[in-house]
Design an enzyme around this catalytic site. Structure first.
Site, PDB file in Angstrom:
ATOM      1  N   GLY A 104      -3.202   8.856  -2.309  1.00 33.33           N
ATOM      2  CA  GLY A 104      -3.292   8.246  -0.976  1.00 33.33           C
ATOM      3  C   GLY A 104      -2.694   9.171   0.064  1.00 33.33           C
ATOM      4  O   GLY A 104      -1.669   9.795  -0.184  1.00 33.33           O
ATOM      5  N   GLU A 120       3.025  10.251  -7.833  1.00 34.59           N
ATOM      6  CA  GLU A 120       3.199  10.266  -9.291  1.00 34.59           C
ATOM      7  C   GLU A 120       1.948  10.729 -10.047  1.00 34.59           C
ATOM      8  O   GLU A 120       2.060  11.425 -11.055  1.00 34.59           O
ATOM      9  CB  GLU A 120       3.637   8.877  -9.795  1.00 34.59           C
ATOM     10  N   ILE A 145       3.990   7.126   0.879  1.00 36.45           N
ATOM     11  CA  ILE A 145       4.670   6.159   1.750  1.00 36.45           C
ATOM     12  C   ILE A 145       5.496   5.195   0.918  1.00 36.45           C
ATOM     13  O   ILE A 145       6.430   4.582   1.419  1.00 36.45           O
ATOM     14  CB  ILE A 145       3.696   5.373   2.654  1.00 36.45           C
ATOM     15  N   ASP A 146       5.147   5.052  -0.381  1.00 34.46           N
ATOM     16  CA  ASP A 146       5.833   4.057  -1.225  1.00 34.46           C
ATOM     17  C   ASP A 146       7.279   4.437  -1.540  1.00 34.46           C
ATOM     18  O   ASP A 146       8.068   3.590  -1.951  1.00 34.46           O
ATOM     19  CB  ASP A 146       5.082   3.881  -2.553  1.00 34.46           C
ATOM     20  N   ARG A 150       5.174 -21.307  13.220  1.00 32.68           N
ATOM     21  CA  ARG A 150       4.354 -21.020  12.045  1.00 32.68           C
ATOM     22  C   ARG A 150       5.141 -20.219  11.008  1.00 32.68           C
ATOM     23  O   ARG A 150       6.129 -19.574  11.331  1.00 32.68           O
ATOM     24  CB  ARG A 150       3.147 -20.156  12.434  1.00 32.68           C
ATOM     25  N   GLU A 199       2.489  -5.539  -1.624  1.00 36.45           N
ATOM     26  CA  GLU A 199       1.186  -5.862  -2.234  1.00 36.45           C
ATOM     27  C   GLU A 199       1.286  -6.013  -3.757  1.00 36.45           C
ATOM     28  O   GLU A 199       0.482  -6.692  -4.382  1.00 36.45           O
ATOM     29  CB  GLU A 199       0.160  -4.776  -1.898  1.00 36.45           C
ATOM     30  N   ARG A 251       0.061 -18.376   8.176  1.00 40.36           N
ATOM     31  CA  ARG A 251      -0.991 -17.362   8.363  1.00 40.36           C
ATOM     32  C   ARG A 251      -0.531 -16.036   7.774  1.00 40.36           C
ATOM     33  O   ARG A 251       0.658 -15.725   7.823  1.00 40.36           O
ATOM     34  CB  ARG A 251      -1.274 -17.132   9.859  1.00 40.36           C
ATOM     35  N   HIS A 292      -3.870  -0.082   5.369  1.00 43.21           N
ATOM     36  CA  HIS A 292      -3.856   1.364   5.642  1.00 43.21           C
ATOM     37  C   HIS A 292      -3.323   1.719   7.020  1.00 43.21           C
ATOM     38  O   HIS A 292      -3.127   2.908   7.297  1.00 43.21           O
ATOM     39  CB  HIS A 292      -5.259   1.941   5.416  1.00 43.21           C
ATOM     40  N   ARG A 305      -0.484   3.886   6.674  1.00 39.73           N
ATOM     41  CA  ARG A 305      -0.649   5.266   6.208  1.00 39.73           C
ATOM     42  C   ARG A 305      -1.201   6.183   7.304  1.00 39.73           C
ATOM     43  O   ARG A 305      -1.200   7.406   7.142  1.00 39.73           O
ATOM     44  CB  ARG A 305      -1.594   5.314   5.000  1.00 39.73           C
TER      45      ARG A 305
HETATM   46  O1  F6P Z   1       0.409   5.014  -3.431  1.00 34.42           O
HETATM   47  C1  F6P Z   1       0.311   4.852  -2.077  1.00 34.42           C
HETATM   48  C2  F6P Z   1      -0.501   3.649  -1.743  1.00 34.42           C
HETATM   49  O2  F6P Z   1      -0.554   3.564  -0.343  1.00 34.42           O
HETATM   50  C3  F6P Z   1      -0.051   2.341  -2.381  1.00 34.42           C
HETATM   51  O3  F6P Z   1       0.961   1.701  -1.663  1.00 34.42           O
HETATM   52  C4  F6P Z   1      -1.313   1.547  -2.415  1.00 34.42           C
HETATM   53  O4  F6P Z   1      -1.325   0.597  -3.442  1.00 34.42           O
HETATM   54  C5  F6P Z   1      -2.349   2.563  -2.671  1.00 34.42           C
HETATM   55  O5  F6P Z   1      -1.853   3.791  -2.182  1.00 34.42           O
HETATM   56  C6  F6P Z   1      -3.667   2.235  -2.013  1.00 34.42           C
HETATM   57  O6  F6P Z   1      -4.577   3.202  -2.342  1.00 34.42           O
HETATM   58  P1  F6P Z   1      -6.056   3.305  -1.744  1.00 34.42           P
HETATM   59  O7  F6P Z   1      -5.922   3.826  -0.359  1.00 34.42           O
HETATM   60  O8  F6P Z   1      -6.734   4.289  -2.629  1.00 34.42           O
HETATM   61  O9  F6P Z   1      -6.627   1.963  -1.774  1.00 34.42           O
END
Ligand code: F6P
Length: 343
Positions: free
Chosen positions: A10, A103, A126-127, A162, A222, A267, A273, A276
């Site tokens: 990513g 990783e 970013i994780d 809410r 997520e 809600r 993204h 990112r």
């Molecule tokens: O590993 C970084 C990350 O942004 C994760 O937080 C997320 O689960 C994954 O990439 C999403 O990947 P993609 O953009 O391929 O859906």
């Protein structure tokens, strides 16, 4: 030297700052030639590349994304993947490769190093879940974006009484959720490391209502999952080439569960993204630059199989093997310490 550069996995803010730093130092200090491979390991397998020069990398420092593109291609999932990587290396007469990734990409880099290919790793995600480095660039930018979202949702949650659920990224580590939740004053924070009981979540929300705070913010990574044996279950999605499921959806599920169980209007917002994209923070630009400069130095020192890493305030080299041995998760003690702030 002739050095290859690629980015896998990513994307994240700060990648271009690494490329720029590598290219600047490689050309100006060492008189190297630099080849950029397109879309991560796909570029190596298919020999898709572009020469990287000081001119072609001008102006990219503050730009999000990556000028080289990225993908989740895994050469070890192709029958002749390693052979093709070797051929590309030979064709470009490369002395070594700088692989910028998380990783998965660094896991491939580590295996290739074991197979005799000269590789240096640079950590990104970013994780913030890579072991052997204190922080990864991209995390600070994603955290700012997530925190700003929590702040904005706070004011509208209060106006409308809410429950607002914010789903942030974080596949197997909850660093973004935890830090954005703490910085933004969330009432519930759900992370992958600590499976949750939906009834506990609802209890905290009801308690706020009793205390005359009839709105709440729930930040969920997520990758957050319900505790086994509790009354909420989740389905898993399709797997990518590295065996990771496509996540996203916990926010919507929580929306339904919380509203049904508490009767309060709920809600969900999925940041996805957005976290990112865009320009990196100053912190991420500086960290990315430092890691890039150290990577080209490491190549010239012949430190193949190593990864540049931030340890305390210094950039050091650590074995790729150690960096990919495990994911850096939020320690449960740290999460629990903040429990007093919830609800
Ligand atoms: O590993 C970084 C990350 O942004 C994760 O937080 C997320 O689960 C994954 O990439 C999403 O990947 P993609 O953009 O391929 O859906």
């Amino acid at each position: 030297m002739r050095i290859g550069v690629l980015i896998g996995g990513g994307d994240c803010p700060g990648l271009n700052a690494v490329i720029r730093a590598v290219v600047r130092k490689a050309i100006d200090a060492y008189e190297d030639e630099v080849v950029g491979f397109r879309d991560g390991w796909r570029g190596v397998l298919e020999n898709a590349f572009e020469p990287l020069t000081i001119e072609s990398t001008r102006g990219i420092l503050p730009r999000g994304g990556t000028i080289l593109g990225s993908s989740r291609t895994n050469p070890y999932k192709r029958e002749d993947g390693v052979e093709r990587a070797r051929e590309t290396f030979a064709e470009h007469r490369l002395d070594g490769l700088i692989a910028i990734g998380g990783e998965d990409t660094l896991g491939v880099a580590n295996r290739l190093h074991g197979d005799g290919v000269n590789v240096i790793g640079v950590p990104k995600t970013i994780d913030n879940d890579l072991a052997a480095t204190d922080v990864t660039f991209g995390f600070d930018t994603a955290l700012q974006i997530a925190t700003e979202a929590v702040d904005r949702l706070h004011t509208t949650a209060e106006s409308h009484h809410r429950i607002l659920v914010v789903e942030v990224m974080g596949r197997s580590a909850g660093w973004i959720a935890l830090h954005a939740g703490i910085a933004g004053g969330a009432d519930v924070i759900l992370i992958p490391e600590q499976p949750f009981d939906i009834e506990d979540v609802c209890r905290l929300i009801r308690r706020r209502h009793e205390r005359e705070r009839p709105f709440s913010i729930v930040v969920a990574a997520e990758g957050a999952v319900p505790k086994e044996g509790t009354t909420m279950t989740l389905a898993t999605g399709d797997l990518d080439e590295f065996g990771h499921p496509r996540l996203g959806g916990i926010g919507q599920r929580l929306e339904g569960e919380i509203e049904t169980r508490t009767g309060f209007e709920t809600r969900a917002t999925v940041l996805g993204h957005v976290q990112r994209g865009g320009t990196p923070t100053a912190f991420d630009r500086v960290l990315a630059t430092r890691l890039g400069l150290a990577a080209i130095d490491a190549a010239h020192d012949g430190r193949w199989g190593m990864m540049t890493a931030l340890r305390s305030t210094e950039i050091e080299l650590v074995a790729l093997e150690d960096a990919v041995a495990e994911v850096r998760r939020v320690p449960l003690g740290e999460y629990e310490r903040y429990g007093v702030l919830f609800g």
